[in-house]
Design an enzyme around this catalytic site. Structure first.
Site, PDB file in Angstrom:
ATOM      1  N   THR A 132       0.825  -1.209   0.000  1.00 30.16           N
ATOM      2  CA  THR A 132       0.000   0.000   0.000  1.00 30.16           C
ATOM      3  C   THR A 132       0.860   1.260   0.000  1.00 30.16           C
ATOM      4  O   THR A 132       2.013   1.233   0.468  1.00 30.16           O
ATOM      5  CB  THR A 132      -0.901  -0.008   1.256  1.00 30.16           C
ATOM      6  OG1 THR A 132      -1.468   1.276   1.439  1.00 30.16           O
ATOM      7  CG2 THR A 132      -0.111  -0.346   2.513  1.00 30.16           C
ATOM      8  N   ASP A 133       0.273   2.371  -0.452  1.00 35.52           N
ATOM      9  CA  ASP A 133       0.971   3.666  -0.373  1.00 35.52           C
ATOM     10  C   ASP A 133       1.024   4.187   1.066  1.00 35.52           C
ATOM     11  O   ASP A 133       1.772   5.121   1.358  1.00 35.52           O
ATOM     12  CB  ASP A 133       0.303   4.702  -1.285  1.00 35.52           C
ATOM     13  CG  ASP A 133      -1.152   5.001  -0.939  1.00 35.52           C
ATOM     14  OD1 ASP A 133      -1.720   4.346  -0.045  1.00 35.52           O
ATOM     15  OD2 ASP A 133      -1.737   5.904  -1.585  1.00 35.52           O
ATOM     16  N   GLU A 134       0.234   3.562   1.977  1.00 37.33           N
ATOM     17  CA  GLU A 134       0.170   4.100   3.347  1.00 37.33           C
ATOM     18  C   GLU A 134       1.494   3.933   4.087  1.00 37.33           C
ATOM     19  O   GLU A 134       1.720   4.578   5.105  1.00 37.33           O
ATOM     20  CB  GLU A 134      -0.991   3.445   4.112  1.00 37.33           C
ATOM     21  CG  GLU A 134      -2.299   3.660   3.381  1.00 37.33           C
ATOM     22  CD  GLU A 134      -3.550   3.375   4.198  1.00 37.33           C
ATOM     23  OE1 GLU A 134      -3.494   3.425   5.431  1.00 37.33           O
ATOM     24  OE2 GLU A 134      -4.590   3.113   3.562  1.00 37.33           O
ATOM     25  N   TYR A 158      -1.762  -0.562  11.017  1.00 33.79           N
ATOM     26  CA  TYR A 158      -1.914  -1.204   9.699  1.00 33.79           C
ATOM     27  C   TYR A 158      -0.713  -0.884   8.815  1.00 33.79           C
ATOM     28  O   TYR A 158      -0.041  -1.790   8.311  1.00 33.79           O
ATOM     29  CB  TYR A 158      -3.218  -0.740   9.014  1.00 33.79           C
ATOM     30  CG  TYR A 158      -3.251  -1.052   7.527  1.00 33.79           C
ATOM     31  CD1 TYR A 158      -3.237  -2.369   7.072  1.00 33.79           C
ATOM     32  CD2 TYR A 158      -3.277  -0.032   6.570  1.00 33.79           C
ATOM     33  CE1 TYR A 158      -3.249  -2.665   5.708  1.00 33.79           C
ATOM     34  CE2 TYR A 158      -3.294  -0.308   5.212  1.00 33.79           C
ATOM     35  CZ  TYR A 158      -3.280  -1.631   4.783  1.00 33.79           C
ATOM     36  OH  TYR A 158      -3.281  -1.917   3.430  1.00 33.79           O
ATOM     37  N   LYS A 162       2.315  -3.333   7.352  1.00 31.17           N
ATOM     38  CA  LYS A 162       2.582  -3.508   5.914  1.00 31.17           C
ATOM     39  C   LYS A 162       4.024  -3.091   5.594  1.00 31.17           C
ATOM     40  O   LYS A 162       4.706  -3.736   4.801  1.00 31.17           O
ATOM     41  CB  LYS A 162       1.595  -2.680   5.069  1.00 31.17           C
ATOM     42  CG  LYS A 162       0.165  -3.185   5.077  1.00 31.17           C
ATOM     43  CD  LYS A 162      -0.023  -4.563   4.467  1.00 31.17           C
ATOM     44  CE  LYS A 162       0.200  -4.605   2.978  1.00 31.17           C
ATOM     45  NZ  LYS A 162      -0.184  -5.945   2.414  1.00 31.17           N
TER      46      LYS A 162
END
Ligand code: NAD
Ligand code: TYD
Length: 356
Positions: A132-134, A158, A162
């Site tokens: 993810t970009d997060e 989260y 990741k």
């Protein structure tokens, strides 16, 4: 064949359905079927001999070893994860377990299997990690978009879990030579998304006459990508990506949350008009998410430059398709929102869905 983890979830299932539609190559679909996994989504493939579904946990090494030995996959596409930021705030342990320990266990099983392959099959093998970009953290309004070189700065349990899994994948390439690929994608939307995430939640609540909860001031920005475009990017990276590389995937669609909610209300006002009011009247500002990242934005130029990928949908076409899909598939939504879902709504939004 290819081994897909998390193929009963939102993006994994879209990927499996697209793959089986477009390619003759079989899929081994491994999923634990948590609250987020739904075989209902894969119903059309029940009697397809090219789709083998196994209910299993990516933390279970013995089962992974047995599946690698039995099916000899040429690639692993790793979607399985705990994926919802709000749930990671209420209960981070499951995120550490699945996203970090699970990815580690899968990497170990893949490494053992890959090490024993002959040189030709070793060279062709791929472990594609869907991220993810997060992991890059939060941008201000004027910061440039995230590129593949942006330093990691995860802010939620989260995104931290990741990020940890991305680092493990990176290390398995550098240390052991495992042919890994990592993709970091922006927010997805489209058919079969569980109605805990913003877009399907707003559609479901609007149709159910419930409040449309907007966190904080509604000015947070997300960069949206239609799920079918994410799947096509992953197919491209699997086919042409260079082992050890990472690729950002995005749709060049930065939107403020409140604008997304307004657009959804306007689409529903057209397709499913209410007698005397607009769905916009149901919008309710609620307490902000703790540590809420302000803005995500993806620079997807590497993927376009090196692999020739571009999204097919604009935000307008993708969102219109999505609203139509939810209107036509209310029975799917009805089936996936179990008693567990109602408990989650009470926990996250409070009684009545507004007292967050
Ligand atoms: P999802 O929550 O809809 O689906 C996750 C799937 O993984 C479910 O089917 C679940 O049953 C399965 N799963 C969970 N724990 C498991 C375990 N221990 N073993 C086996 N299976 C397990 O998630 P999603 O939105 O489809 O996301 C898929 C992947 O894409 C995730 O890795 C996520 O981090 C990443 N991603 C998601 C988005 C997004 O906007 N949804 C954006 C970028 C990247
Ligand atoms: P979400 O779909 O949970 O994705 P992510 O947190 O991974 O970006 O949320 C998208 C944006 O919408 C995010 O800024 C939080 C916001 N949001 C709300 O305003 N209300 C809600 O009820 C939810 C679930 C999200």
């Amino acid at each position: 064949m290819i081994l897909v983890t998390g193929g009963a979830g939102f993006i994994g299932a879209n990927f499996v359905l697209d793959w089986l539609h477009a390619s003759g190559e079989p899929v081994l679909n491994l999923d634990k079927l948590t609250y987020a996994g739904n075989l209902r989504t894969l119903k059309s493939q029940e009697s397809n001999p090219r789709h083998v579904f196994v209910r299993a946990d990516i933390c279970d090494r013995a089962t992974l070893d047995a599946l690698f030995a039995q099916y000899n996959p040429r690639a692993v596409l790793h979607f399985a994860a705990e994926s919802h930021v709000d749930r990671s705030i209420h209960g981070p342990a499951e995120f550490v377990q699945t996203n970090i320990v699970g990815t580690f266990t899968l990497l170990e099983a893949a490494r053992a299997y890959w090490s024993a392959l002959d040189a030709e099959r070793q060279g062709a093998f791929r472990f594609l990690h869907v991220s993810t970009d997060e992991v890059f953290g939060s941008l201000s309004a004027t910061d440039p978009q995230f590129s593949e070189a942006t330093p990691y700065a995860p802010n939620s349990p989260y995104s931290a879990s990741k990020a940890a899994s991305d680092h493990l994948v990176r290390s398995y390439h550098h240390t052991y030579g495992l042919p890994t690929l990592t993709t970091n994608c922006s927010n997805n939307y489209g058919p079969y998304q569980f109605p805990e995430k913003l877009i399907p939640l707003v559609i479901a609540n609007a149709l159910g006459g419930r409040p449309l909860p907007v966190y904080g001031d509604g000015q947070n920005v997300r960069d949206w990508l239609y799920v079918g475009d994410h799947c096509s990017a992953i197919r491209e990276v699997l086919a042409l990506g260079v082992p050890g590389e990472t690729y950002n995937i995005g749709g060049w669609n930065e939107k403020k949350n409140i604008d997304v909610v307004h657009t959804l209300c306007d689409l529903l006002d057209k397709s499913r008009p209410k007698a005397a009011s607009s769905y916009r009247d149901q919008i309710t500002y609620v307490k902000d998410r703790p540590g809420h990242d302000r803005r995500y934005a993806i620079d997807a130029r590497k993927l376009e430059r090196e692999l020739g990928w571009k999204p097919a949908e604009t935000f307008e076409t993708g969102l219109a398709k999505t609203v139509d899909w939810y209107l036509d598939n209310q029975d799917w939504v009805g089936e996936v929102v179990s008693g567990d879902y109602r408990k989650w709504v009470e926990l996250n939004y409070g009684p009545g869905g507004t007292s967050r």
